[in-house]
Structures are given as structure tokens and as C-alpha cells.
Design a protein around this motif. Structure first.
Motif, PDB file in Angstrom:
ATOM      1  N   LYS A 150     -54.780 -10.665  80.247  1.00 27.83           N
ATOM      2  CA  LYS A 150     -53.576 -10.618  79.412  1.00 27.83           C
ATOM      3  C   LYS A 150     -52.402  -9.946  80.126  1.00 27.83           C
ATOM      4  O   LYS A 150     -51.250 -10.317  79.938  1.00 27.83           O
ATOM      5  CB  LYS A 150     -53.867  -9.840  78.109  1.00 27.83           C
ATOM      6  N   TYR A 151     -52.731  -8.923  80.930  1.00 25.56           N
ATOM      7  CA  TYR A 151     -51.693  -8.130  81.606  1.00 25.56           C
ATOM      8  C   TYR A 151     -52.060  -8.021  83.079  1.00 25.56           C
ATOM      9  O   TYR A 151     -52.559  -6.977  83.526  1.00 25.56           O
ATOM     10  CB  TYR A 151     -51.596  -6.737  80.978  1.00 25.56           C
ATOM     11  N   PRO A 152     -51.859  -9.074  83.845  1.00 24.89           N
ATOM     12  CA  PRO A 152     -52.330  -9.089  85.240  1.00 24.89           C
ATOM     13  C   PRO A 152     -51.730  -7.995  86.122  1.00 24.89           C
ATOM     14  O   PRO A 152     -52.291  -7.640  87.152  1.00 24.89           O
ATOM     15  CB  PRO A 152     -51.926 -10.475  85.742  1.00 24.89           C
ATOM     16  N   GLN A 153     -50.609  -7.418  85.695  1.00 26.22           N
ATOM     17  CA  GLN A 153     -49.929  -6.427  86.538  1.00 26.22           C
ATOM     18  C   GLN A 153     -50.554  -5.042  86.445  1.00 26.22           C
ATOM     19  O   GLN A 153     -50.296  -4.188  87.308  1.00 26.22           O
ATOM     20  CB  GLN A 153     -48.431  -6.356  86.164  1.00 26.22           C
ATOM     21  N   LYS A 161     -43.148  10.474  83.448  1.00 32.11           N
ATOM     22  CA  LYS A 161     -42.712   9.162  83.907  1.00 32.11           C
ATOM     23  C   LYS A 161     -43.836   8.150  83.686  1.00 32.11           C
ATOM     24  O   LYS A 161     -44.946   8.336  84.178  1.00 32.11           O
ATOM     25  CB  LYS A 161     -42.371   9.228  85.399  1.00 32.11           C
ATOM     26  N   ARG A 162     -43.545   7.110  82.934  1.00 32.65           N
ATOM     27  CA  ARG A 162     -44.508   6.024  82.768  1.00 32.65           C
ATOM     28  C   ARG A 162     -44.509   5.199  84.052  1.00 32.65           C
ATOM     29  O   ARG A 162     -43.447   4.822  84.559  1.00 32.65           O
ATOM     30  CB  ARG A 162     -44.112   5.149  81.580  1.00 32.65           C
ATOM     31  N   GLN A 163     -45.706   4.965  84.589  1.00 34.04           N
ATOM     32  CA  GLN A 163     -45.810   4.231  85.850  1.00 34.04           C
ATOM     33  C   GLN A 163     -45.480   2.750  85.636  1.00 34.04           C
ATOM     34  O   GLN A 163     -45.727   2.187  84.581  1.00 34.04           O
ATOM     35  CB  GLN A 163     -47.222   4.356  86.431  1.00 34.04           C
ATOM     36  N   GLU A 164     -44.947   2.161  86.663  1.00 34.95           N
ATOM     37  CA  GLU A 164     -44.639   0.717  86.618  1.00 34.95           C
ATOM     38  C   GLU A 164     -45.166   0.068  87.883  1.00 34.95           C
ATOM     39  O   GLU A 164     -44.622   0.294  88.954  1.00 34.95           O
ATOM     40  CB  GLU A 164     -43.120   0.526  86.490  1.00 34.95           C
ATOM     41  N   PRO A 165     -46.256  -0.699  87.848  1.00 34.08           N
ATOM     42  CA  PRO A 165     -47.042  -1.056  86.658  1.00 34.08           C
ATOM     43  C   PRO A 165     -47.909   0.099  86.146  1.00 34.08           C
ATOM     44  O   PRO A 165     -48.119   1.086  86.856  1.00 34.08           O
ATOM     45  CB  PRO A 165     -47.917  -2.210  87.171  1.00 34.08           C
ATOM     46  N   PHE A 166     -48.406  -0.057  84.932  1.00 31.89           N
ATOM     47  CA  PHE A 166     -49.217   0.951  84.239  1.00 31.89           C
ATOM     48  C   PHE A 166     -50.523   1.192  85.005  1.00 31.89           C
ATOM     49  O   PHE A 166     -51.136   0.255  85.524  1.00 31.89           O
ATOM     50  CB  PHE A 166     -49.522   0.437  82.826  1.00 31.89           C
ATOM     51  N   GLU A 175     -56.074  -0.974  75.801  1.00 30.95           N
ATOM     52  CA  GLU A 175     -54.894  -1.766  75.449  1.00 30.95           C
ATOM     53  C   GLU A 175     -53.995  -1.002  74.470  1.00 30.95           C
ATOM     54  O   GLU A 175     -52.767  -1.051  74.568  1.00 30.95           O
ATOM     55  CB  GLU A 175     -55.311  -3.104  74.842  1.00 30.95           C
ATOM     56  N   GLN A 176     -54.625  -0.274  73.534  1.00 30.27           N
ATOM     57  CA  GLN A 176     -53.838   0.522  72.584  1.00 30.27           C
ATOM     58  C   GLN A 176     -52.963   1.535  73.317  1.00 30.27           C
ATOM     59  O   GLN A 176     -51.802   1.746  72.947  1.00 30.27           O
ATOM     60  CB  GLN A 176     -54.763   1.253  71.595  1.00 30.27           C
ATOM     61  N   VAL A 177     -53.513   2.153  74.330  1.00 25.03           N
ATOM     62  CA  VAL A 177     -52.730   3.124  75.111  1.00 25.03           C
ATOM     63  C   VAL A 177     -51.625   2.394  75.879  1.00 25.03           C
ATOM     64  O   VAL A 177     -50.473   2.830  75.896  1.00 25.03           O
ATOM     65  CB  VAL A 177     -53.626   3.913  76.097  1.00 25.03           C
ATOM     66  N   TYR A 178     -51.977   1.273  76.477  1.00 20.39           N
ATOM     67  CA  TYR A 178     -51.009   0.503  77.269  1.00 20.39           C
ATOM     68  C   TYR A 178     -49.799   0.074  76.424  1.00 20.39           C
ATOM     69  O   TYR A 178     -48.663   0.067  76.902  1.00 20.39           O
ATOM     70  CB  TYR A 178     -51.697  -0.729  77.862  1.00 20.39           C
ATOM     71  N   GLY A 191     -60.209  -7.936  92.897  1.00 16.77           N
ATOM     72  CA  GLY A 191     -58.992  -7.461  92.228  1.00 16.77           C
ATOM     73  C   GLY A 191     -59.203  -6.785  90.885  1.00 16.77           C
ATOM     74  O   GLY A 191     -58.233  -6.479  90.186  1.00 16.77           O
ATOM     75  N   TRP A 192     -60.468  -6.530  90.506  1.00 13.65           N
ATOM     76  CA  TRP A 192     -60.726  -5.912  89.200  1.00 13.65           C
ATOM     77  C   TRP A 192     -60.587  -4.393  89.255  1.00 13.65           C
ATOM     78  O   TRP A 192     -60.410  -3.748  88.229  1.00 13.65           O
ATOM     79  CB  TRP A 192     -62.130  -6.271  88.692  1.00 13.65           C
TER      80      TRP A 192
END
Length: 373
Positions: A216-219, A184-189, A326-329, A248-249
């Protein structure tokens, strides 16, 4: 046969060498754990070990003070009288080898990583190398966890090649560490780093990469599981880790007795370390079918075939780390799943602990020839 296992922490024996301990016990050997006493000492006894406490600082770098350890090791070894001693970590490897020589007991050493003294070359590292050169005259066998570490020791004439061998880290129990029943891909990643909060593990670069990605992908979620370690100059202060979390980092998860459960909740495991032996956290991640992003350095690079089960990034380079994360994401779900399955395949074919245990049994037999049972 009486076999002593000597490490700088009982925790280390319980978490990384327990399968070897169990295999030795199952073969009818007596196993004596020699290490500083901690919360895991009693657990080793419960598993069937005899435990002998031997206090030592795991981080101290004062060679004059550490020389006193030779006497402590010698006293313990003469008291226990093992047929062979298995030594791990720098202080048992160096001072324990000298003591074992004085006691006339064969040793099998394991260089599980070169540590800070080889990352930063200074007076302390020069002294450490001189100590290795002297003490490594004595072991019957020296195991290394990657070829680069072995070659470095040979190049600097710290050990004879005839007694060296490379093994796949501490190995991983592929029957215990299993993929989740359903992908299962997590949401968010979720990105996860499992490590103590140390500079040399690349935590600063991990946080910098998080900043780049979150722009770029704050979530996305960027997590750290591990202890704060403020000893010496290698540990990152708790206040800084907490500040990163507040901004938040980073999600700082602290420590957990269920590391596998946390790993199952991640999509990708990241370790931007500067150098390793063979990182156990990445072997666990591979066995649990997780894609991996790690640095192209000794120890780490052995766990990833670039583009097959993860990506290798440049060391101390947050921009490149962010690019590989990012490539994995951006992988589609089937590609992400396939990359994880490739990690599992690599764990089974290359890193299964049975390979490590077999090599130890052979080394013990060779080192104790003529000593009987």
C-alpha cells in the motif's frame, strides 16, 4: 561491602547493569563482576569493577552438562567471598543459587525474562522448572520484571511469594536517553526493530507485516538493527535475513555502537516479541520519545498504554501487526509527536532506573543484615 554481580555475558553487565554498578561503587562498595570473558570485560574493569572470568554457555540446554556449573560457581564464590551476590539470567539464577547456598552467601536473583523454555513447553522446559523449584528455595529475594512472570512462578510453585517483588525491568537512564532536540517526521517514514534476529522476537511477523504495508505504501522504510544469532533452533539464518533485504522487505542495519543515533532516525519502534521480561530496547525508545508498536504479551504490554504512546497487537499475527503499524503511519504530525511525548512521560514516571536502583539497595540491606560492612 563486597558485592558480586553474576550474568551469562560481560556485555550484559556493561549494557544493562552499569548504572547499578556505578551506584554501588559510589556508595563505597566493592563490586566484582563474574561472567564469561568478552570484549566488555576490560570495560567493566575500567569502570572500577574487579573482574573474575567464569566460562558458561548462554544457550546450552543440557542440564547434566550444566550441573557442572555448580562447581564453577562455588569455586568462584569461595574465592571472591562476597557479602551478597546479585544474579541474573537462567544459569546463574539456578546453578549459582545452589553454589551460593553451599558457600553460605545470600543471593538476590533477577528473572529478566522466561526465555525459550517457557515459550515452548517440552521436556527441557519441565526440567528447567524443576531446577527453578529446587534452586529458588535459597535466594533472599527474587525480582521479576513483570507481574505475569511472577504469577506464573507462583502458580507453578517455583518460588515463595514472600521473597518475590516486581521491578520495572532494568530501568532506563532518562538523563542519558533523551528525545531529539527537535521533532521531525522522517520522509519517507521509518519503522525500526531493535533485536537479535530470532524467531521468538517476532521477526518473521515483522517481515510479513512489511510486505502488507509496502503493497500500500511502497515508500516506507522497515529496518532491523541487531545481530544475526544462528545458535540452536531459535536464530534465523543469515541467508534468510539477507534474502529479505535483497527483496526489499527489510533494511538490515547489522549492529551499531550508536543505537540511540539509529533510534533517533526512526518514527516508530516495533517489537513483535512472543514474550519478554521488560524489553530494554522499548524502554530506550520510550525515553527517546518514540511511539511503540509491540505485542500484547507479558513484558511487552507493560511498555505501552494502547492508543496513548503506541499500539498493542496480537502475538504471532502479522496482519494485526501491519494494521497497528499502519495506524501509527497514518497519524498526523502533531499526533505522532504527542504519542512520542507520552512515551517519554511513561519512561520518566514508571521506568526510570532510579526506581530499580533504590529497590536493589533495600534488598541488599535486608539480605546482609547482621553481616556488617
Amino acid at each position: 561491602m563486597r558485592i558480586a554481580i553474576v550474568i551469562n555475558k560481560s556485555w550484559n553487565i556493561f549494557n544493562f547493569r552499569l548504572s547499578l554498578v556505578k551506584a554501588l561503587l559510589a556508595a563505597g562498595h566493592e563490586v566484582v563482576a563474574i561472567a564469561p570473558k568478552d570484549a566488555y570485560s576490560a570495560r567493566l574493569v575500567a569502570e572500577g569493577c574487579r573482574f573474575v572470568p567464569l566460562p558458561m554457555e548462554s544457550k546450552g540446554t543440557n542440564p547434566l552438562k550444566d550441573m557442572l556449573l555448580v562447581g564453577k560457581f562455588l569455586k568462584a564464590y569461595k574465592s571472591v567471598q562476597p557479602d551478597v551476590i546479585l544474579q541474573y539470567t537462567i544459569k546463574p539464577n539456578i546453578y549459582g543459587s545452589v553454589a551460593a547456598r553451599l558457600a553460605g552467601i545470600p543471593t538476590i536473583n533477577n528473572v529478566s525474562g522466561l526465555g525459550t523454555v517457557f515459550i515452548v513447553e517440552n521436556l527441557v522446559s519441565k526440567i528447567a522448572m524443576a531446577l527453578y523449584r529446587f534452586s529458588f528455595q535459597f535466594p533472599a529475594k527474587v525480582f521479576f520484571q513483570n507481574t505475569d512472570d511472577k504469577e506464573l512462578f507462583l502458580e507453578r510453585k517455583l518460588v515463595r511469594e514472600s521473597i518475590t517483588e516486581v521491578i520495572p525491568g532494568s530501568g532506563i537512564d532518562t538523563k542519558r536517553y533523551l528525545p531529539a532536540p527537535q521533532f521531525k517526521r522522517q520522509e519517507p517514514f521509518v519503522f525500526l526493530m531493535v533485536s537479535r534476529a530470532l524467531y521468538e522476537k517476532g521477526l518473521v511477523e515483522y517481515v510479513e507485516a512489511s510486505k502488507i504495508l509496502k503493497a500500500k505504501y511502497p515508500q516506507i522504510r522497515v529496518q532491523l538493527l541487531g545481530a544475526i544469532d544462528e545458535e540452536g533452533n531459535i536464530g534465523i539464518k543469515r541467508t534468510l535475513v539477507e534474502q529479505w533485504a535483497k527483496e526489499g522487505w527489510l533494511e538490515f542495519l547489522g549492529t551499531s555502537d550508536d543505537v540511540a543515533g539509529v533510534v533517533h532516525g526512526a518514527d516508530c519502534v516495533v517489537l513483535p516479541s512472543y514474550r519478554e521480561g521488560t524489553p530494554r530496547t522499548l524502554l530506550e525508545a520510550a525515553a527517546m520519545a518514540k511511539p511503540i508498536v509491540t505485542t500484547n504479551v507479558p513484558g511487552c504490554k507493560e511498555t505501552v498504554i494502547d492508543g496513548y504512546n503506541g499500539y498493542l497487537c496480537q502475538v504471532r499475527n502479522a496482519v494485526d501487526l501491519a494494521a497497528k503499524m499502519e495506524q501509527v503511519y497514518l497519524l498526523a504530525e502533531p499526533e505522532l509527536q504527542a504519542m512520542g511525548q507520552n512515551s517519554r512521560r511513561l519512561a520518566e514516571e514508571k521506568f526510570d532506573e532510579k526506581f530499580v536502583i533504590e529497590r536493589y539497595f533495600r534488598a541488599i540491606e535486608s539480605a546482609t543484615k547482621g553481616k556488617g560492612d
